[in-house]
Enzyme design. Structure first.
Site, mmCIF file in Angstrom:
data_model
loop_
_atom_site.group_PDB
_atom_site.id
_atom_site.type_symbol
_atom_site.label_atom_id
_atom_site.label_comp_id
_atom_site.label_asym_id
_atom_site.label_seq_id
_atom_site.Cartn_x
_atom_site.Cartn_y
_atom_site.Cartn_z
ATOM 1 N N LYS A 1 0.841 -1.185 0.000
ATOM 2 C CA LYS A 1 0.000 0.000 0.000
ATOM 3 C C LYS A 1 0.886 1.248 0.000
ATOM 4 C CE LYS A 1 -3.700 2.305 2.539
ATOM 5 N NZ LYS A 1 -4.610 2.227 3.713
ATOM 6 N N PHE B 1 -21.660 -49.022 18.323
ATOM 7 C CA PHE B 1 -21.420 -47.838 17.516
ATOM 8 C C PHE B 1 -21.472 -48.153 16.026
ATOM 9 C CE2 PHE B 1 -19.968 -45.847 21.324
ATOM 10 C CZ PHE B 1 -19.987 -44.480 21.074
ATOM 11 N N ASN C 1 -19.324 -46.656 12.995
ATOM 12 C CA ASN C 1 -18.122 -45.847 12.817
ATOM 13 C C ASN C 1 -17.703 -45.762 11.359
ATOM 14 O OD1 ASN C 1 -17.420 -47.133 15.855
ATOM 15 N ND2 ASN C 1 -16.931 -44.978 15.573
ATOM 16 N N ASP D 1 -20.117 -38.196 16.944
ATOM 17 C CA ASP D 1 -18.767 -37.938 17.444
ATOM 18 C C ASP D 1 -17.861 -37.725 16.238
ATOM 19 O OD1 ASP D 1 -16.635 -37.625 19.127
ATOM 20 O OD2 ASP D 1 -16.294 -39.762 19.426
ATOM 21 N N ASP E 1 -13.960 -36.460 15.120
ATOM 22 C CA ASP E 1 -12.611 -36.178 15.612
ATOM 23 C C ASP E 1 -11.646 -36.003 14.452
ATOM 24 O OD1 ASP E 1 -12.966 -36.408 18.500
ATOM 25 O OD2 ASP E 1 -13.347 -38.533 18.120
ATOM 26 N N LEU F 1 -6.875 -29.438 21.482
ATOM 27 C CA LEU F 1 -6.703 -30.206 20.248
ATOM 28 C C LEU F 1 -5.403 -30.998 20.278
ATOM 29 C CD1 LEU F 1 -7.695 -30.868 17.377
ATOM 30 C CD2 LEU F 1 -6.505 -28.815 16.583
ATOM 31 N N PRO G 1 -1.603 -36.000 15.821
ATOM 32 C CA PRO G 1 -2.587 -37.045 15.551
ATOM 33 C C PRO G 1 -3.441 -37.343 16.792
ATOM 34 C CG PRO G 1 -0.401 -37.716 14.828
ATOM 35 C CD PRO G 1 -0.221 -36.490 15.651
ATOM 36 N N ARG H 1 -7.164 -48.250 18.505
ATOM 37 C CA ARG H 1 -8.602 -48.270 18.277
ATOM 38 C C ARG H 1 -8.891 -48.863 16.898
ATOM 39 N NH1 ARG H 1 -10.588 -42.491 20.957
ATOM 40 N NH2 ARG H 1 -9.259 -42.650 22.817
ATOM 41 N N PHE I 1 -11.713 -49.426 15.550
ATOM 42 C CA PHE I 1 -12.808 -48.747 14.872
ATOM 43 C C PHE I 1 -12.340 -47.461 14.173
ATOM 44 C CE2 PHE I 1 -12.784 -47.298 19.277
ATOM 45 C CZ PHE I 1 -12.831 -45.918 19.161
#
Length: 271
Positions: free
Chosen positions: A68, A141, A143, A182, A184, A198, A201, A208, A210
């Site tokens: 500018k 669940f 998933n 849910d 994530d 947060l 990973p 897990r 699932f």
């Protein structure tokens, strides 16, 4: 403006449509600045970068610098300037539900992200039925996972996921308890983030099934930035480590069989 794109195809074919027409981009930038009024240079470059990334399909990253002249500084400066770099990011999102119409909650979440202007849903895994995780007695669940291309920062993406959870009337009452939806962030580029709100990973994702089963469907060779192992390696190690663990597909002898609704039917049986 510095534009980042692959020039390989254009270089081999001499086809202008395989590249970015810098003459047209120059006109786009000029029109945008003429048609929009902002108080801050920061606002100009943010919105201009976003417009270019959303408009040009082959544009991966852009660096913009705006200068500018005659700025009201009260000193003999020729210009003041702001420079930013913005780009598309790849994120993997875990989906889960064990209340109400589970498939509809997951489908609505996928559509909600697809409807988010700064996001492109590139791939969605099959859904699978899994036992609850965390020791709280509750229903099974449904998933899944999805691959997302996004201009949102990790924190902005987290806020968007929370908005979608709230739209599904998610209530955070019991840790690891039942929930309508849910969502994530599992992975975001190769970033490692540890803040009070947060973790990327996603913590404990390697333990897990699932998470790893649908994620392996989407990105088997994606390397975990902390553990330095591919997703398929993590799944293999997890399943090998669970003695007496069987995956039985309803109506078949291999996982991946779908029922009439496109849902993968898995029974997780511990003996």
């Amino acid at each position: 403006a510095t534009l980042y794109t692959s020039t390989r195809t254009a270089g081999l074919t001499d086809d202008l449509t395989a590249s970015i027409h810098y003459g047209e981009v120059s006109q786009m930038i000029t029109r945008f600045v003429q048609e929009h009024t902002y108080k801050l240079l920061e606002t100009v470059v943010e919105n201009l970068a976003r417009m270019l990334l959303l408009t040009l399909p082959s544009l991966q990253k852009v660096t913009l610098k705006i200068e500018k002249p005659w700025a009201p500084v009260g000193l003999p400066l020729k210009t003041v300037s702001v420079e930013i770099t913005r780009e598309w990011h790849t994120a993997y999102i875990a989906l889960g539900s064990n209340l109400g119409d589970k498939q509809k909650y997951l489908d609505d979440a996928v559509q909600g992200l697809a409807d988010t202007e700064d996001c492109i849903v590139e791939q969605v895994s099959d859904y699978l039925v899994t036992e609850p995780y965390g020791g709280v007695e509750q229903d099974v669940f449904l998933n899944g996972a999805l691959k997302l291309r996004t201009l949102l920062t990790p924190e902005e993406l987290l806020d968007r996921l929370h908005e979608l959870e709230q739209a599904a009337h998610r209530e955070r009452i019991v840790h690891w308890g039942p929930r309508t939806l849910d969502l994530d962030i599992l992975l975001y580029d190769q970033m490692i983030i540890d803040t009070p709100v947060l973790h990327v990973p996603h913590i404990d994702m390697e333990n897990r099934d699932f998470v790893l089963i649908p994620l392996t469907e989407l990105a088997p060779y994606y390397r975990h930035p902390v553990l330095n192992k591919t997703i398929s390696q993590l799944l293999k190690e997890l399943l090998e480590g669970e003695i007496g663990f069987f995956i039985v597909a309803a109506g078949g002898h291999h996982f991946g069989q779908r029922d009439g609704h496109g849902v993968v039917c898995l029974s997780l049986i511990h003996i």
